[in-house]
Design a protein around this motif. Structure first.
Motif, short mmCIF file in Angstrom:
data_model
loop_
_atom_site.label_atom_id
_atom_site.label_comp_id
_atom_site.label_asym_id
_atom_site.label_seq_id
_atom_site.Cartn_x
_atom_site.Cartn_y
_atom_site.Cartn_z
N SER A 183 6.85 10.85 -6.72
CA SER A 183 8.00 10.55 -5.85
C SER A 183 9.30 10.98 -6.51
CB SER A 183 8.03 9.05 -5.53
OG SER A 183 6.87 8.67 -4.81
N ASP A 199 0.89 -1.16 0.00
CA ASP A 199 0.00 0.00 0.00
C ASP A 199 0.92 1.21 0.00
OD1 ASP A 199 -1.38 2.32 1.16
OD2 ASP A 199 -3.06 0.92 1.35
N PRO A 200 0.71 2.19 -0.89
CA PRO A 200 1.62 3.33 -0.96
C PRO A 200 1.79 4.05 0.38
CG PRO A 200 0.12 3.35 -2.82
CD PRO A 200 -0.36 2.28 -1.90
N ASN A 201 0.78 3.98 1.24
CA ASN A 201 0.87 4.68 2.53
C ASN A 201 1.45 3.80 3.64
OD1 ASN A 201 -0.37 7.05 1.46
ND2 ASN A 201 -2.35 5.99 1.56
N GLU A 202 1.63 2.54 3.36
CA GLU A 202 2.21 1.63 4.36
C GLU A 202 3.67 2.00 4.60
OE1 GLU A 202 3.45 -3.12 4.73
OE2 GLU A 202 2.34 -2.37 2.98
N THR A 203 4.11 1.93 5.85
CA THR A 203 5.50 2.24 6.17
C THR A 203 6.27 0.97 6.50
OG1 THR A 203 5.02 2.59 8.51
CG2 THR A 203 4.92 4.52 7.04
N ARG A 222 2.03 7.98 -9.02
CA ARG A 222 2.75 7.91 -7.74
C ARG A 222 4.25 7.88 -7.98
NH1 ARG A 222 -0.33 7.20 -3.33
NH2 ARG A 222 -2.49 6.50 -3.61
N ASP A 275 7.44 5.40 3.81
CA ASP A 275 6.41 4.87 2.92
C ASP A 275 6.95 4.88 1.49
OD1 ASP A 275 6.35 7.50 2.09
OD2 ASP A 275 4.39 7.95 3.01
N TYR A 276 6.08 4.61 0.52
CA TYR A 276 6.54 4.50 -0.87
C TYR A 276 7.19 5.80 -1.34
CZ TYR A 276 6.44 4.31 -5.95
OH TYR A 276 6.80 4.39 -7.27
N ASN A 277 6.55 6.92 -1.08
CA ASN A 277 7.10 8.19 -1.54
C ASN A 277 8.46 8.46 -0.90
OD1 ASN A 277 6.63 10.91 -2.93
ND2 ASN A 277 7.05 11.54 -0.82
N ASP A 278 8.55 8.23 0.40
CA ASP A 278 9.82 8.43 1.10
C ASP A 278 10.91 7.50 0.56
OD1 ASP A 278 8.65 10.34 2.74
OD2 ASP A 278 8.19 8.90 4.33
#
Length: 647
Positions: free
Chosen positions: A507, A344-348, A503, A374-377
């Protein structure tokens, strides 16, 4: 018994008809003979008189004019220039040793040239002209012409030879021609009669080699009359043949020159691709070489210097060089995970600085770790541990399938030499290659572009263009052939969910434009020109546990060949992608410090179609870039490029 008397009134008409027919035939034959005797004795008397004086008629092949090569704007990249040469026909010259001795008395002739001519004469038919010396002066031509009676079988000719106006800038793309060799002939199933011409110029590398048949054209023929001492009396007939096709490439000569100058002092490659059409706007390789050296016959000293240079100036690194893509490959890993739904993109994921897998520690580049990401990070900070976790959920098959969909591990069809396939590995590949099973550690390594994964700068540029557009962009190097437009590389839909692509792009934007992104120092400030990108650093050595315990050695403290490769990919502008760029600096160290600045500068040069205003750069970089632009302008104007030296 009495013979019956024949009625002459019946026989006489038949005899008359036969006599008339026979007479007609005889008169016809006599007429044909008379006409032929008149033709031979009167109409062609001069021709046969010359033949009676031991003249002969020779047929000589005429090499066609080789097709020209231009850039996308019509700037010449490969042309033909007139040159004078001295040629010799063995059957007309007599003893070749004596003939060459007489020639050496008329004009300067090195012993090497004499021996090379004698060797060439042993290889070809006696009636084939052999080039004794090429690119001679007008004074030499005048001396040979004035002494023609004393030099039977030796003449001065004017011909065409290849010239590359842009020199080293386009050497790896355009390639070069050289005299056709025995090896070249052994690779050709049905040799062209032109190849009988000694020192015939044949494409050796690059576009010159890959499009040889189109560029070569078709041979012409000249029927000439020579006397008993080999002097040409007259030209009887001429068939000009057909000139080779003119080729227009997609590269921009000015941008190509900028890329080469910007990479001066590095061992590097850079590819710029048009996102709309797939056109390769620049395919840079550093260091480079002057292709004109090969056309004229490269010296042993020049060849040795190029061939033994550890920075490989002869290699087209942009398409031949297959490198571990490092963290640039996280783009493919992340998209595969999003498409497969394993994250999940928001999962860390928590990053303590390493991940334990099957009893082995796989380290993050940041020793203390990134904490929860998370995914973006994960892309913004380039966190390795995030992808170690993703890889274990995803598996190598899905990861490699996504890589190939993005153009990695695929040999792209561009007319350059030795285009590499790269590697998007899977268990079947490892079994076939090493007779070994695939292990989870292999998957973990592959997730961050290490291990068995390999990509060329061309493939990384294609990957970035596909992510930017969502289309299957295909690289195109040839724009037109004799004016006929070649198929576009725009491509159709890629088949990746648009939400996943958005996404990834967002990123990549933060990598450059967030103050905590790994490429923040290389951002673009100009409004509407902002880029999105990804840094990469790939190891070429194994870091042992002992080295980690005492502290990992810095790149600058290592020998050049043991330092990490620096990588960078980007597309711009972010809101309306026009170009994609990939940069690899061999043993350059960190991608953010070395490769990203090159990518930014090349991107601005491409977007502005020339040197950008200093306001396009971050305020803290403008003074530095002003000095950089002065240096690059000087290099593009032809001043010497610095020799590669890295401390």
């Amino acid at each position: 018994m009495k013979r019956q008397r024949t009625d002459t009134s019946e026989v006489w008409p038949r005899m008359t008809r036969r006599a008339a027919l026979l007479g007609t035939v005889q008169l016809g034959l006599m007429g044909v003979l008379g006409w032929r005797m008149k033709q031979l004795q009167i109409d062609q008397a001069d021709q046969f008189r010359l033949l009676a004086e031991e003249n002969r008629v020779n047929m000589r092949l005429m090499p066609p004019s080789r097709g020209l090569i231009f850039d996308r704007n019509g700037v010449p990249l490969a042309t033909n220039e007139p040159v004078y040469r001295i040629v010799m026909v063995r059957e007309a010259a007599g003893d070749p040793h004596e003939a060459l001795a007489r020639l050496a008395a008329v004009m300067p002739l090195e012993p090497e040239a004499i021996q090379a001519t004698l060797d060439e004469m042993e290889r070809v038919a006696s009636f084939v002209p052999v080039t004794v010396k090429d690119r001679v002066s007008w004074d030499d031509v005048a001396r040979v012409t004035a002494n023609t009676p004393a030099l039977p079988g030796i003449t001065a000719e004017v011909g065409l030879s290849r010239h590359y106006p842009k020199g080293a800038d386009t050497a790896h793309v355009v390639g070069y021609v050289g005299p056709i060799s025995d090896y070249d002939l052994s690779q050709i199933e049905d040799p062209d009669p032109l190849f009988q011409i000694p020192k015939f110029q044949y494409g050796k590398t690059g576009v010159e080699a890959k499009l040889e048949e189109q560029l070569r054209g078709q041979a012409g023929a000249m029927r000439i009359e020579v006397n008993s001492v080999g002097r040409v009396m007259r030209e009887l007939s001429r068939d000009e043949g057909a000139a080779g096709a003119d080729i227009q490439l997609t590269v921009d000569a000015n941008l190509q020159a900028y890329v080469e100058a910007r990479m001066a002092g590095e061992s590097a490659a850079c590819v710029v691709i048009d996102c709309a059409s797939g056109d390769l706007l620049a395919v840079g390789n550093a260091p480079s070489f002057d292709p004109n050296l090969f056309v004229r016959g490269i010296s042993v000293a020049d060849w040795t210097a190029l061939n033994e240079n550890i920075y490989r100036p002869l290699a087209a690194k942009a398409v031949q060089g297959a490198y571990p893509p490092g963290s640039t490959f996280k783009i493919a890993t992340g998209l595969a995970a999003l498409e497969a739904g394993v994250i999940d993109p928001n999962e860390t994921v928590y990053c303590p600085g390493y991940t334990e897998v099957s009893g082995t520690r796989f380290h993050c580049w940041k020793k203390g770790g990134h904490g929860n990401v998370d995914y973006n990070d994960s892309l913004k900070y380039s966190c390795d541990c995030y992808y170690y976790e993703v890889a274990q959920r995803l598996g190598i098959e899905a990861m490699s399938q996504m890589a190939r969909k993005l153009g990695v591990g695929v040999r792209h069809d561009v007319p350059m030499s030795a285009v590499a396939e790269g590697k998007a590995p899977d268990p079947a590949w490892k079994q076939a290659q090493f007779n070994d099973v695939w292990r989870v550690g292999d998957t973990v390594n592959a997730s961050i572009g290490q291990g068995y994964v390999l990509a060329t700068p061309l493939q990384l540029a294609v990957m970035t263009a596909r992510v930017a557009t969502g289309r299957e962009v295909t690289p195109r190097l040839v724009k037109t052939v004799d004016g006929a437009e070649q198929p576009s590389g725009a491509g159709g839909p890629l088949g990746i969910n648009e939400n996943s692509l958005r996404r990834a792009r967002a990123s990549m934007f933060d990598v450059v434009n967030s103050d905590r992104g790994t490429a923040f120092r290389s951002r673009i400030e100009a409004e509407g020109m902002q880029m999105a990108g990804k840094t990469g650093t790939s190891q070429v050595r194994r870091i042992t546990a002992e080295e980690r315990a005492r502290g990992v050695s810095k790149n600058e403290d290592l020998p050049w060949e043991r330092r990490d490769h620096a990588l960078w990919v980007n597309f711009a502008p972010y809101d309306n992608p026009r170009i994609a760029v990939a940069v690899v600096v061999e043993h350059g160290g960190g991608g953010s410090a070395v490769a990203a600045p090159i990518g930014r500068d090349v991107t601005l040069q491409a977007l502005y179609n020339g040197f950008p205003p200093l306001e396009a750069y971050p305020a803290e970089r403008r003074e530095e870039m002003a000095q950089m632009q002065v240096r690059i302008r000087a290099l593009m104007d032809g001043q010497p490029v610095p020799v590669f030296e890295r401390a």
